[in-house]
Design a protein around this motif. Structure first.
Motif, mmCIF file in Angstrom:
data_model
loop_
_atom_site.group_PDB
_atom_site.id
_atom_site.type_symbol
_atom_site.label_atom_id
_atom_site.label_comp_id
_atom_site.label_asym_id
_atom_site.label_seq_id
_atom_site.Cartn_x
_atom_site.Cartn_y
_atom_site.Cartn_z
ATOM 1 N N THR A 138 -20.702 -26.086 15.261
ATOM 2 C CA THR A 138 -19.365 -25.955 14.675
ATOM 3 C C THR A 138 -18.316 -26.216 15.742
ATOM 4 N N VAL A 139 -17.326 -27.032 15.414
ATOM 5 C CA VAL A 139 -16.125 -27.135 16.252
ATOM 6 C C VAL A 139 -15.006 -26.436 15.501
ATOM 7 N N HIS A 140 -14.377 -25.480 16.165
ATOM 8 C CA HIS A 140 -13.349 -24.681 15.484
ATOM 9 C C HIS A 140 -12.179 -24.392 16.413
ATOM 10 N N TYR A 141 -11.039 -24.068 15.803
ATOM 11 C CA TYR A 141 -9.900 -23.605 16.588
ATOM 12 C C TYR A 141 -10.178 -22.185 17.078
ATOM 13 N N VAL A 142 -9.604 -21.847 18.211
ATOM 14 C CA VAL A 142 -9.786 -20.512 18.790
ATOM 15 C C VAL A 142 -8.621 -19.630 18.359
#
Length: 203
Positions: A138-142
């Motif tokens: 998963t690539v996600h905003y922090v």
């Protein structure tokens, strides 16, 4: 808009850092890596940055009284270089509001599971232990929570019969090295829009 100015945070081998640096070098990513931030002076990623001619801010957390103290110093380094986007690529430290607040919507992380399943450390081992048939990345905003920010992109990785943590990790890392530069390029092209919990990706 010019090339996206990146800072990559990493703590270990730096294979995702390398994937980003290679994508920049090969013209597949409209960005420049302005800085590597690393909390382990002996980590192989530091050598990778040196070879790529990329500046590194390397520190030992125990030299500082708190997380906020070293993040304040990191923030000054980022601002000095006009960094547009922080990419957490195997950075094993909790991020505090010192960095999250000024960079909200401009900081992404790659995590080795299909969030919200198996957040935190050892997402690969957690998935194997649970017995899932598919896992992924998963690539996600922090957002300051534990791997809880808005999801930008995910890739499925099948769990094969007889997989060990090492064999599954190999396929997960290969997928990460493809997806992270691709998502970073979508951001560079202005194709990712954050709206509350939802990150919309336009073609």
């Amino acid at each position: 808009m010019g090339a996206l100015r990146l800072a990559v945070f990493a703590s270990g081998q730096g294979t995702n850092f390398q994937a980003l640096a290679d994508a920049v070098q090969q013209g597949g990513l409209d960005a420049t890596i302005e800085l590597l931030v690393c909390d382990k002076p002996s980590a192989p990623v530091v050598e990778r940055a040196k070879k790529a001619g990329i500046e590194a801010f390397v520190f030992k957390p125990k030299d500082y009284p708190s997380r906020e103290a070293y993040e304040t110093e990191i923030l000054a380094e980022l601002e000095r270089r006009g960094v547009d986007l922080i990419v957490l690529a195997g950075y094993m430290r909790i991020i505090t509001p010192v960095l999250v607040e000024p960079y909200y919507g401009r900081m992404i992380n790659i995590h080795p599971s299909l969030l919200p399943s198996f957040p935190g450390v050892n997402g690969i081992g957690q998935a194997l232990e649970y017995g899932v048939k598919v896992t992924g990345i998963t690539v996600h905003y922090v957002d300051g929570g534990l791997d809880s920010g808005p999801i930008i992109a995910q890739r499925v990785v099948e769990v094969l019969e007889g997989d060990t943590e090492a064999s599954l990790a190999e396929r997960i890392h290969a997928a990460e090295q493809q997806l992270l530069p691709q998502v970073t390029q979508l951001i560079a092209q202005g194709k990712v829009e954050l709206n509350g919990r939802h990150a919309a990706v336009s073609k």
